[in-house]
Design a protein around this motif. Structure first.
Motif, short mmCIF file in Angstrom:
data_model
loop_
_atom_site.label_atom_id
_atom_site.label_comp_id
_atom_site.label_asym_id
_atom_site.label_seq_id
_atom_site.Cartn_x
_atom_site.Cartn_y
_atom_site.Cartn_z
N TRP A 32 2.94 9.78 -7.92
CA TRP A 32 3.92 10.86 -7.88
C TRP A 32 4.51 11.03 -9.27
O TRP A 32 5.18 12.00 -9.56
CB TRP A 32 5.04 10.51 -6.90
CG TRP A 32 5.63 9.19 -7.24
CD1 TRP A 32 5.15 7.98 -6.85
CD2 TRP A 32 6.72 8.93 -8.11
NE1 TRP A 32 5.88 6.98 -7.43
CE2 TRP A 32 6.86 7.53 -8.20
CE3 TRP A 32 7.60 9.73 -8.82
CZ2 TRP A 32 7.83 6.93 -8.98
CZ3 TRP A 32 8.57 9.13 -9.59
CH2 TRP A 32 8.67 7.73 -9.66
N LEU B 190 6.58 14.93 -1.10
CA LEU B 190 7.48 14.05 -0.35
C LEU B 190 8.73 13.75 -1.18
O LEU B 190 9.85 13.76 -0.67
CB LEU B 190 6.75 12.75 -0.01
CG LEU B 190 7.44 11.79 0.95
CD1 LEU B 190 7.57 12.43 2.32
CD2 LEU B 190 6.66 10.50 1.05
N TYR B 191 8.51 13.50 -2.45
CA TYR B 191 9.64 13.22 -3.35
C TYR B 191 10.57 14.43 -3.42
O TYR B 191 11.79 14.30 -3.32
CB TYR B 191 9.10 12.86 -4.74
CG TYR B 191 10.13 13.02 -5.83
CD1 TYR B 191 11.08 12.02 -6.05
CD2 TYR B 191 10.18 14.17 -6.61
CE1 TYR B 191 12.04 12.17 -7.02
CE2 TYR B 191 11.14 14.32 -7.59
CZ TYR B 191 12.06 13.32 -7.79
OH TYR B 191 13.02 13.48 -8.74
N PHE C 41 0.80 -1.22 0.00
CA PHE C 41 0.00 0.00 0.00
C PHE C 41 0.83 1.27 0.00
O PHE C 41 0.28 2.37 0.00
CB PHE C 41 -0.93 0.02 1.22
CG PHE C 41 -2.06 -0.95 1.12
CD1 PHE C 41 -2.73 -1.12 -0.07
CD2 PHE C 41 -2.44 -1.70 2.21
CE1 PHE C 41 -3.78 -2.02 -0.17
CE2 PHE C 41 -3.48 -2.61 2.12
CZ PHE C 41 -4.15 -2.77 0.93
N MET C 42 2.14 1.15 0.05
CA MET C 42 2.97 2.35 0.11
C MET C 42 3.52 2.67 -1.27
O MET C 42 3.79 1.78 -2.06
CB MET C 42 4.11 2.13 1.10
CG MET C 42 3.61 2.05 2.52
SD MET C 42 4.93 2.01 3.70
CE MET C 42 5.42 0.34 3.58
N SER C 43 3.68 3.97 -1.51
CA SER C 43 4.25 4.37 -2.81
C SER C 43 5.75 4.13 -2.78
O SER C 43 6.36 4.01 -1.72
CB SER C 43 3.98 5.85 -3.06
OG SER C 43 4.78 6.63 -2.21
N GLN D 208 2.45 12.93 -2.48
CA GLN D 208 3.58 12.07 -2.75
C GLN D 208 4.69 12.83 -3.46
O GLN D 208 5.87 12.60 -3.22
CB GLN D 208 3.16 10.87 -3.62
CG GLN D 208 2.08 10.01 -3.02
CD GLN D 208 2.58 9.22 -1.84
OE1 GLN D 208 3.76 8.94 -1.68
NE2 GLN D 208 1.66 8.85 -0.96
N ASN E 108 -1.20 7.26 -4.30
CA ASN E 108 0.24 7.00 -4.34
C ASN E 108 0.92 7.56 -5.59
O ASN E 108 2.10 7.30 -5.80
CB ASN E 108 0.51 5.50 -4.24
CG ASN E 108 0.43 5.02 -2.81
OD1 ASN E 108 0.43 5.83 -1.89
ND2 ASN E 108 0.34 3.72 -2.62
N ASN F 102 13.24 5.83 -7.30
CA ASN F 102 13.21 6.32 -5.92
C ASN F 102 14.19 5.61 -5.00
O ASN F 102 14.78 6.23 -4.13
CB ASN F 102 11.81 6.18 -5.35
CG ASN F 102 10.88 7.23 -5.90
OD1 ASN F 102 11.13 8.41 -5.77
ND2 ASN F 102 9.83 6.79 -6.57
N TYR G 172 12.10 6.33 1.28
CA TYR G 172 12.44 6.88 2.61
C TYR G 172 12.81 5.76 3.58
O TYR G 172 13.76 5.88 4.34
CB TYR G 172 11.24 7.64 3.18
CG TYR G 172 11.18 9.10 2.78
CD1 TYR G 172 10.84 9.46 1.50
CD2 TYR G 172 11.45 10.10 3.70
CE1 TYR G 172 10.78 10.79 1.12
CE2 TYR G 172 11.39 11.43 3.34
CZ TYR G 172 11.05 11.76 2.04
OH TYR G 172 10.99 13.08 1.68
N VAL H 131 7.92 6.25 -3.40
CA VAL H 131 8.55 7.39 -2.75
C VAL H 131 8.72 7.09 -1.26
O VAL H 131 9.80 7.26 -0.68
CB VAL H 131 7.71 8.68 -2.93
CG1 VAL H 131 8.35 9.83 -2.19
CG2 VAL H 131 7.57 9.02 -4.40
#
Lengths: 306, 294
Positions: free
Chosen positions: B210, B229-230, A121-123, B226, B208, A242, A129, A125
């Motif tokens: 970006w 954040l990037y 569920f996380m991108s 997003q 999500n 990323n 991190y 980007v």
């Protein structure tokens, strides 16, 4: 009477066509026109002259790319890393699915599935991190662990040799939950009578895994793998862009077709090479997808795309 | 009648599952911990899986520049909502048409749908088309429209719709209901689980995203969550510049940058991670029906 049915039929066709129209139009604009735009790979594209006005130059753009050293590196990375991703994800997600099949409690299965879906569920980007927290040269947790064992710290974002392993790990980390759900569904779809018959014959649980579960999901595994191999020319751009933080020092092992095309378009501004590589990717990708679909059709008609 | 597993293997199974779960969760916990850590301690000891101290400085600093953050939230929520509503409707409508065996152009429409799944124009032609001809650069539409129609969603929905007995629709037709009435009053209510599944995928895609801003948005006011954040990862300078402009007079030494970045990360990823477990049932259902083709 016949005439009236004919008119009603026409009206039905019209209404249904109208319902399909908005999606069809959007597909036309955002998918079909760019397909036609692939032809700019054979042109000396100039922004001011546009798609139609730019001059034809044959295969010159392709020559530039394939004569460069980049071509081999980028192709090797794209195909090699995708093979690593497919293989490792397969091993991990099938293993998880088979282990989950041995768990009786539905609650436990649900909790495990939920937790394994968090990364999905996380991108990319956000995942970038997370990785940064581990690989940061001064503060990163991995270098703290190395220091604990008395080893020198590593500049992770400058050493390309580690990255095939790092990227594979992160790909599996993010996607294993997704694939294990598919394989788990395949496993619980196996008819219980096989297991009952085996139990009557005195088979052990371990034997059942090897003689029933694995053979029964073999075709699902093969189908999934072939379909993924069909897309081997395409990479998950977000992952490569990323996680590596687009560090030039890592390109040797992390540059793939998609990142290469992106840089040609947006960083170096070399639209000619970018469009040629993109066209090459699209054509080879098309052949591979059609081929893999043909094979899948022979194995399992329902799983094929068409 | 599955045989019971003896204690040893059972223990091994549970240890395996616990390890897998830890592997999934620990990186997330790490980021949350860092966001609550004090930067002084981070500078001394580095990041930790558990918080080093417990301070809210990072969040305070992030929200000091709150206008930009809330703007990004606004963009993300707006695009996600518009995408969810129109995406569900448009994908469901074409999927319904495809599920109708008596539709005259069913074959042609199916082919039209499949071609983009096997061949696409790729980045360069798409970029030129979007910017030079459609003039979508720096518009909200650049983030919304290209992600709206997804052939895979249509196939998923069609599969669900095909399971609805056609006798229902025939009965409605006899009663004089038109196609739109049948679609809205009979098909959609019966397909709620399918709509929930696809709705979740659509939400996830938009929340999500970006990549579209990376390609098509330079205007800061249109940065979504997003992408902000990037940008933050690309240069922490962004935040410092903002505070310099707003004249808050924060010296660089005061900026809790390391923890602040992670706080921003929590803010961007948090909502999805909190919401989605509740919809997991639908997610799993969707994957089971159409996952192979995804």
């Amino acid at each position: 009477m016949n005439k009236r049915i004919g008119r009603a039929g026409r009206k039905k066709t019209m209404t249904l066509s109208a319902m399909a129209f908005p999606a069809t139009l959007l597909l036309f604009i955002f998918s079909y026109v760019p397909i036609v735009g692939l032809t700019i790979a054979f042109k000396d594209f100039r922004y001011d002259k546009g798609f139609l006005g730019s001059e034809w130059i044959g295969f010159k753009n392709f020559e530039f790319f394939f004569r460069s050293n980049d071509a081999w590196v980028v192709l090797r990375n794209t195909i090699g890393l995708n093979f690593l991703f497919i293989a490792m994800t397969l091993v991990v997600s099938v293993a998880v699915a088979m282990v989950m099949n041995e768990v009786r409690s539905r609650g436990v299965i649900k909790i495990v599935q939920t937790i394994m879906f968090f990364p999905y569920f996380m991108s990319w980007v956000v995942v970038g991190y997370l990785l940064y927290a581990y690989l940061h040269h001064d503060y990163g947790i991995l270098n703290q662990v190395l220091a604990f064992f008395g080893m020198h710290s590593v500049s992770w974002y400058a050493k390309s040799a580690y990255w095939p392993a790092i990227l594979t790990f992160m790909f599996v980390w993010k996607n294993a939950g997704y694939y294990s759900v598919i394989y788990y569904a395949g496993i619980i779809g196996i008819d219980d009578t096989y297991y009952e018959a085996a139990a009557l014959d005195g088979a052990s649980r371990w034997q059942m895994v090897w003689k029933i579960t694995l053979p029964m999901i073999k075709s699902l595994v093969i189908v999934m793998t072939i379909l993924q191999i069909g897309r081997i020319m395409y990479s998950d751009f977000g992952l490569f862009y990323n996680l590596t933080r687009d560090q030039g020092a890592l390109y040797a092992t992390t540059d793939v077709l998609d990142t290469y095309i992106y840089r040609a378009l947006r960083v170096t501004g070399d639209i000619g090479i970018g469009s040629a590589v993109g066209c090459f990717q699209a054509v080879v990708g098309f052949i591979l997808i059609m081929g893999s679909n043909l094979i899948v059709r022979k194995i399992d008609r329902d799983s094929a795309l068409f | 009648m599955k045989k019971d597993i003896s204690f040893g293997p059972k223990l091994a199974i549970y240890i395996f599952l616990v390890l897998i779960c830890l592997l999934c969760v620990i990186p997330i916990i790490t980021v949350i911990s860092i966001s609550f850590s004090s930067d002084l301690q981070i500078a001394k000891e580095g990041y930790g899986i558990f918080p080093k101290g417990f301070v809210l400085d990072a969040y305070k600093y992030v929200f000091k520049d709150s206008e930009a953050i809330f703007r990004s939230y606004g963009v993300t929520i707006l695009v996600t909502l518009m995408g969810l509503v129109s995406g569900l409707l448009l994908n469901a409508m074409i999927a319904y048409v495809l599920s109708r065996r008596d539709y005259r152009y069913r074959k042609q429409l199916t082919v039209f749908l499949i071609i983009p799944m096997v061949l696409n124009g790729g980045l360069v032609p798409t970029y030129i088309w979007m910017t030079k001809y459609l003039n979508l650069k720096n518009t909200i539409w650049a983030m919304l429209l290209p992600l709206l129609i997804v052939p895979w969603f249509i196939i998923l929905l069609r599969t669900f719709f095909s399971e609805i007995p056609s006798s229902l629709m025939e009965a409605a037709t006899v009663d004089g209901a038109g196609e739109f009435t049948i679609f809205f009053k009979i098909v959609l209510p019966l397909a709620k689980p399918a709509l929930a599944t696809v709705g979740m995928f659509i939400t996830l895609n938009y929340w999500n995203d970006w990549f579209q801003p990376l390609m098509y948005v330079d205007n800061r006011d249109l940065y979504n969550l997003q992408y902000r954040l990037y940008i933050l990862m690309r240069d922490v300078q962004e935040m410092m510049k903002n505070s310099a402009i707003s004249g808050m007079g924060i010296s660089i030494a005061d900026m809790p940058t390391e923890s602040m970045r992670m706080a921003m990360c929590v803010i961007a990823a948090g909502p999805m991670l909190v919401i989605f477990p509740f919809f997991q049932k639908y997610f799993v259902k969707g994957l089971t029906v159409g996952g192979v083709k995804g």
